[in-house]
Motif scaffolding. Structure first.
Motif, PDB file in Angstrom:
ATOM      1  N   UNK A 119     -29.858  -1.002  49.703  1.00 11.46           N
ATOM      2  CA  UNK A 119     -29.259   0.133  50.226  1.00 11.46           C
ATOM      3  C   UNK A 119     -28.158   0.700  49.484  1.00 11.46           C
ATOM      4  N   UNK A 120     -27.236  -0.281  49.153  1.00 14.26           N
ATOM      5  CA  UNK A 120     -26.065  -0.002  48.390  1.00 14.26           C
ATOM      6  C   UNK A 120     -26.509   0.662  47.102  1.00 14.26           C
ATOM      7  N   UNK A 121     -27.270  -0.182  46.444  1.00 12.90           N
ATOM      8  CA  UNK A 121     -27.855   0.598  45.127  1.00 12.90           C
ATOM      9  C   UNK A 121     -28.522   1.852  45.259  1.00 12.90           C
ATOM     10  N   UNK A 122     -29.184   2.257  46.185  1.00  8.86           N
ATOM     11  CA  UNK A 122     -29.891   3.541  46.342  1.00  8.86           C
ATOM     12  C   UNK A 122     -28.680   4.512  46.772  1.00  8.86           C
ATOM     13  N   UNK A 123     -27.623   4.277  47.328  1.00  5.26           N
ATOM     14  CA  UNK A 123     -26.532   5.206  47.643  1.00  5.26           C
ATOM     15  C   UNK A 123     -25.908   5.215  46.481  1.00  5.26           C
ATOM     16  N   UNK A 124     -25.407   4.274  45.771  1.00  6.24           N
ATOM     17  CA  UNK A 124     -24.745   4.295  44.317  1.00  6.24           C
ATOM     18  C   UNK A 124     -25.699   5.477  43.174  1.00  6.24           C
ATOM     19  N   UNK A 125     -26.817   5.188  43.367  1.00  5.51           N
ATOM     20  CA  UNK A 125     -27.851   6.237  42.546  1.00  5.51           C
ATOM     21  C   UNK A 125     -27.592   7.431  42.836  1.00  5.51           C
ATOM     22  N   UNK A 126     -27.609   7.666  44.314  1.00  2.98           N
ATOM     23  CA  UNK A 126     -27.658   8.984  44.619  1.00  2.98           C
ATOM     24  C   UNK A 126     -26.415   9.598  44.463  1.00  2.98           C
ATOM     25  N   UNK A 127     -25.257   8.895  44.450  1.00  2.00           N
ATOM     26  CA  UNK A 127     -24.039   9.222  43.887  1.00  2.00           C
ATOM     27  C   UNK A 127     -23.905   9.779  42.649  1.00  2.00           C
ATOM     28  N   UNK A 128     -24.293   8.856  41.552  1.00  2.00           N
ATOM     29  CA  UNK A 128     -24.361   9.399  40.351  1.00  2.00           C
ATOM     30  C   UNK A 128     -25.258  10.382  39.715  1.00  2.00           C
ATOM     31  N   UNK A 129     -26.408  10.574  40.516  1.00  2.00           N
ATOM     32  CA  UNK A 129     -27.297  11.770  40.469  1.00  2.00           C
ATOM     33  C   UNK A 129     -26.613  13.189  41.108  1.00  2.00           C
ATOM     34  N   UNK A 130     -25.904  13.051  42.068  1.00  2.00           N
ATOM     35  CA  UNK A 130     -25.124  14.048  42.597  1.00  2.00           C
ATOM     36  C   UNK A 130     -24.143  14.642  41.752  1.00  2.00           C
ATOM     37  N   UNK A 131     -23.276  13.476  41.256  1.00  2.00           N
ATOM     38  CA  UNK A 131     -22.322  13.723  40.164  1.00  2.00           C
ATOM     39  C   UNK A 131     -22.957  14.471  38.854  1.00  2.00           C
ATOM     40  N   UNK A 132     -24.041  14.037  38.534  1.00  2.00           N
ATOM     41  CA  UNK A 132     -24.717  14.566  37.427  1.00  2.00           C
ATOM     42  C   UNK A 132     -25.284  16.151  37.590  1.00  2.00           C
ATOM     43  N   UNK A 133     -25.783  16.466  38.856  1.00  2.00           N
ATOM     44  CA  UNK A 133     -26.192  17.704  39.275  1.00  2.00           C
ATOM     45  C   UNK A 133     -25.143  18.592  39.467  1.00  2.00           C
ATOM     46  N   UNK A 134     -23.816  18.013  39.882  1.00  2.00           N
ATOM     47  CA  UNK A 134     -22.785  19.245  40.099  1.00  2.00           C
ATOM     48  C   UNK A 134     -21.816  19.255  39.264  1.00  2.00           C
ATOM     49  N   UNK A 135     -22.186  18.750  38.021  1.00  2.00           N
ATOM     50  CA  UNK A 135     -21.067  18.863  36.843  1.00  2.00           C
ATOM     51  C   UNK A 135     -20.938  20.441  36.562  1.00  2.00           C
TER      52      UNK A 135
END
Length: 145
Positions: A119-135
């Motif tokens: 679950x922590x890995x999925x949340x971390x992946x979601x975090x980085x995808x969000x950062x990439x898309x919101x740049x």
């Protein structure tokens, strides 16, 4: 060409900041749970009582020794328990956390860390995808608002 008003840009920035804060807090919380559980351990507990908490949910009262003290806890088998013979006086394998070994317990079959690191890995992946898309886009990166 549509040029957004400054107020719209401000709203988007506030929304991006809120999303980043929420994802960061969720990632840190999940990471802490994973570390806490990984620092814990696995113990065989004696089943001292069995009760039913709703349709199909077995609840075990267990007693076990960890870190030099005897603990008692209630363990919920879940809504769809795996078919196995559990009886009073038998044993149940539990995983306990390092921060509160007597209360933060869950039933386990294997000695692995369980679903929390996943679950922590999925949340971390979601975090980085969000950062990439919101740049900021390249065309607006050099502009100041």
């Amino acid at each position: 060409m549509y040029i957004p008003r400054p107020r719209d840009r401000r709203k988007r920035r506030v929304t991006r900041l809120a999303v980043a804060v929420v994802l960061t807090v969720a990632g840190l919380g999940s990471g802490w749970l994973a570390v806490d559980e990984a620092r814990g351990g696995v113990v065989d507990a004696e089943v001292v009582g069995i009760s039913y908490n709703g349709a199909g949910r077995r609840v075990y009262d267990v007693r076990f020794a960890v870190a030099g003290r005897v603990c008692s806890a209630r363990v919920d088998s879940g809504s769809n328990p795996k078919p196995r013979d559990v009886r009073i006086g038998g044993t149940s394998r539990l995983r306990y956390s390092a921060s509160d070994p007597c209360q933060k317990v869950r039933e386990t079959i294997a000695a692995g860390p369980g679903p929390i690191p996943f679950i922590a890995a999925v949340v971390a992946l979601g975090f980085w995808v969000g950062v990439w898309r919101l740049r900021p886009s390249r065309s607006t990166a050099g502009r100041s608002d």
